[in-house]
Write a protein that holds these residues in place. Sequence first.
Motif, PDB file in Angstrom:
ATOM      1  N   LEU A 102       0.723  -1.469   0.224  1.00  0.00           N
ATOM      2  CA  LEU A 102       0.039   0.022  -0.009  1.00  0.00           C
ATOM      3  C   LEU A 102       1.089   1.339  -0.051  1.00  0.00           C
ATOM      4  CD1 LEU A 102      -2.726   1.356   0.352  1.00  0.00           C
ATOM      5  CD2 LEU A 102      -2.639   1.234   2.738  1.00  0.00           C
ATOM      6  N   ARG A 103       1.953   1.230   0.812  1.00  0.00           N
ATOM      7  CA  ARG A 103       2.980   2.409   0.940  1.00  0.00           C
ATOM      8  C   ARG A 103       3.744   2.636  -0.624  1.00  0.00           C
ATOM      9  NH1 ARG A 103       4.339   4.606   5.673  1.00  0.00           N
ATOM     10  NH2 ARG A 103       4.045   3.452   7.738  1.00  0.00           N
ATOM     11  N   PHE A 104       3.928   1.424  -1.027  1.00  0.00           N
ATOM     12  CA  PHE A 104       4.731   1.436  -2.384  1.00  0.00           C
ATOM     13  C   PHE A 104       3.962   2.217  -3.449  1.00  0.00           C
ATOM     14  CE2 PHE A 104       5.574  -0.146  -6.600  1.00  0.00           C
ATOM     15  CZ  PHE A 104       6.957  -0.358  -6.589  1.00  0.00           C
ATOM     16  N   PHE A 105       2.592   1.728  -3.545  1.00  0.00           N
ATOM     17  CA  PHE A 105       1.720   2.101  -4.562  1.00  0.00           C
ATOM     18  C   PHE A 105       1.212   3.683  -4.077  1.00  0.00           C
ATOM     19  CE2 PHE A 105       1.170  -2.310  -5.609  1.00  0.00           C
ATOM     20  CZ  PHE A 105       1.707  -2.311  -6.588  1.00  0.00           C
ATOM     21  N   GLU A 106       1.160   4.112  -2.935  1.00  0.00           N
ATOM     22  CA  GLU A 106       1.032   5.531  -2.555  1.00  0.00           C
ATOM     23  C   GLU A 106       1.981   6.580  -2.917  1.00  0.00           C
ATOM     24  OE1 GLU A 106      -0.943   7.382   1.355  1.00  0.00           O
ATOM     25  OE2 GLU A 106       0.936   6.430   1.687  1.00  0.00           O
ATOM     26  N   ARG A 107       3.162   6.081  -2.809  1.00  0.00           N
ATOM     27  CA  ARG A 107       4.527   6.530  -3.549  1.00  0.00           C
ATOM     28  C   ARG A 107       4.405   6.720  -4.996  1.00  0.00           C
ATOM     29  NH1 ARG A 107       7.399   3.718   0.451  1.00  0.00           N
ATOM     30  NH2 ARG A 107       7.836   2.212  -0.921  1.00  0.00           N
ATOM     31  N   CYS A 108       3.764   5.745  -5.550  1.00  0.00           N
ATOM     32  CA  CYS A 108       3.753   5.791  -7.210  1.00  0.00           C
ATOM     33  C   CYS A 108       2.581   6.942  -7.374  1.00  0.00           C
ATOM     34  CB  CYS A 108       3.387   4.130  -7.359  1.00  0.00           C
ATOM     35  SG  CYS A 108       4.791   2.974  -7.554  1.00  0.00           S
ATOM     36  N   GLY A 109       1.739   7.272  -6.566  1.00  0.00           N
ATOM     37  CA  GLY A 109       0.686   8.148  -7.058  1.00  0.00           C
ATOM     38  C   GLY A 109      -0.847   7.577  -6.801  1.00  0.00           C
ATOM     39  N   ILE A 110      -0.941   6.274  -6.236  1.00  0.00           N
ATOM     40  CA  ILE A 110      -2.201   5.833  -6.136  1.00  0.00           C
ATOM     41  C   ILE A 110      -2.820   6.296  -4.887  1.00  0.00           C
ATOM     42  CG2 ILE A 110      -3.541   3.683  -5.916  1.00  0.00           C
ATOM     43  CD1 ILE A 110      -2.165   3.963  -8.646  1.00  0.00           C
TER      44      ILE A 110
END
Length: 548
Positions: A102-110
Amino acid sequence: MSRERGEAYDTIVVGSGISGLSSALAATELGQRVLLLEKAGKLGGGTCLSYGGFWIGNNHMAEQEGEADDLEQVKTYIRFVAGGYSDEAKLTAYAERAPEALRFFERCGIRLHITRGLTDHYWDVGPGARSSGRHLDPDLTPIADAGAWRDKVFIPRDQPVEMTVEEVISWGGITDPDNWDWQIINERRRQGILGRGTAVVVQFVRELLSRGAEIRVDAGASRLLRTDGRIAGVELQNGGQILARKGVILTTGGYDSNHEMAEHLEGLPGWLTQFPDTLTGDHLVMAGEVGAQTRTIHNNFSIFLGFHVPKERPGDNILFRQASICEMLCPHTIVVNRDGRRFGDEAYFQDLVPRLREYDMKTRRHPNLPCFLIFDQQYADAFSFAYRPPRTPIPEWVARAGSVEELAGLLGIDGAGLAATVDRFNGFARAGVDEDFKRGAASWTLASAKPWMDKGEEEQLPNPRLGTLRVPPFYGIELHPSAFVSNGLLTDANAQVVHQRGLPIPGLYAVGNAAAHTEYGIGYQAGFSLGSAMTFGYLAARHMNESN
Ligand SMILES: Cc1cc2nc3c(=O)[nH]c(=O)nc-3n(C[C@H](O)[C@H](O)[C@H](O)COP(=O)(O)OP(=O)(O)OC[C@H]3O[C@@H](n4cnc5c(N)ncnc54)[C@H](O)[C@@H]3O)c2cc1C
C-alpha cells in the motif's frame, strides 16, 4: 515468422484488472521494461465492475488516524475467515506485506482512503475482527487522468460508478438507491469523475502511462514460450511472439465466462457469470501446457446468488444482479428450493453457500438448486429490484400471481410447501425472531439495515431483516450461483506458479483470480480480492527483480 518476433521486454503482464495493473506498475517502478497485454478492447476487466474496496489490515492510514491495528490480530482474522483452507506462507505474505505494498503504490501516486462505516464481516463472531480501519477505497478520479487512453477504459454504464464506497454507505447502502444523492452522482457523470473500481483502474493507467509503460488492447495471449525450461515470453492470439527476459505474470482473471469450465470446476448447476466475457480461463490453458498445478478451494464462500438482468440495448454488457447482497438483505423476501422450503439465513449469504453444494443421494439431485427468490408487493413498494428505483413496476420477465400457490405453480415449486413456508416465515416476521435460521442476528447484516429503520419501518418490523409476505401480487424468480472463482493456478508466497513436481516454474507468476486464493482459503470478506491482488502483484515484481 510473425511481425512481433524480435520484440523483447523484461516483463510481460497478461490482463489489465487490478492484478495486472498493480503487477505492471510495480515492475515498471522497480526499473523493468514492461508490456501490459489486454485481450478485450478496453482496460480494467472485472475490476471495473467492483466497488473498488481493498482490505488491508495494519495499514499506516488507520494508524495516522489514531486507529493502530495489530499484525497478529490481522493474521488471526484472516486465518479464521480462511477456515482451515489456507497456505500459511501465503496468508502471512498477504498479512505482512499488504501494508508495505500500500505504501509503495501510494508513493507511485495511487490514492486510496479509509472507508468509514464498513466493519469486517465477521465483526461479531470472528477472532481478530475490527469495526473499522481495514477497508480502503479509491479517491474520486477524473477519467481525464487516463489521457489519450480515456476511451480505452471499461466504464460500466448500467449502474452508477461516480461515488465512493463511504458515500454509498452514508447514503443508505447498496440496497437503498432511492436515498443516494443523485444530484451529485449526475453532476460527476457530466464532469467524468469516477469512483469504485473504475477509479482504481484509471489511477493505475495514469501512473503506468506517466512512466512510459507500454499497454496494448485487443492483444490476447494464447501460449507461453519456453527457453531452457524457463518461461521466456508469450504467443499472441494473432500468432505473434514477444519475449520477456525476466518472465510473464498471468493476471487474466477467472474463468467465469467460460460456461463449460465454470460448471465443471465449480460443480454448481445453473452457473451464471457476473464478469466480462473475456474471462475464459486462458491462464489454466496456457499454464497447464507448461505443467502448472491448479488448486481448488472447496467450500469457497464467495458464491453469490443472483440473476441476469435482460439486456435493454444490443451491445449492452451482461448485468448480473447480486441478489445475495441486495434483495436478500431486505425484508419481505425469502429464498426457497423446489420443495418450497427455506434452507438458510438469506440475509447472510455465506450461510446458504454450503447448502447449495448439498447433494441428495436418494433423489440424485441438489436439493437446494435451483432455488428461487420470492417477494411480495410490500417489497416492490419499498425497495429496489434489479437496480431499478424502488416503487417502479416489477419488470414483466419476473413471474407473479395473486396467491402464493399460484406463483409456486408458475415456477415449478411445490405449492403446499411454499404456502406453509410463507405462513411460518410471516409468524417469525411478526415476532421478530427467525427460529429456523436466525435471519437478522448477525451484526454485519444489521448494520446495512439502517436506512429503512431510519424510514420508520422498525415500528412494524421488530427485526429489520424480516418482513411478512402477505400483500399480492407475489413475485418469484430463479436464482443462479455465481462466484469469485474457486479454482486457480497454485502459487507460492512470491506469486510464482508451482509446477506439478512441486517447484516453482522459472519465470512464471500468477496474481489475482488467475491464482488459487490460498492466502484466504474458503473465506469471503469484501476487499480481500483487490487487497491481495495488489499485494501479490507487488511481490511478483519484487521477486522478479531479486531473482534475475
Ligand atoms: C459487483 C462486484 C463488486 C465487487 N466488489 C469488490 C470489492 O469491492 N472488493 C474486492 O476485493 N473485490 C470485489 N469484487 C471482485 C473483484 O472485482 C475481482 O475479484 C477482481 O477485480 C479480479 O481482478 P483480476 O485482476 O484478477 O481480474 P479482472 O479484473 O477480471 O481482469 C482480468 C483481465 O484479464 C483479461 N484477459 C483474460 N484473458 C486474457 C488473455 N488471454 N490475454 C490478455 N488479457 C486477458 C480480461 O479481459 C480482463 O481484463 C467485486 C466483483 C463484482 C462483480
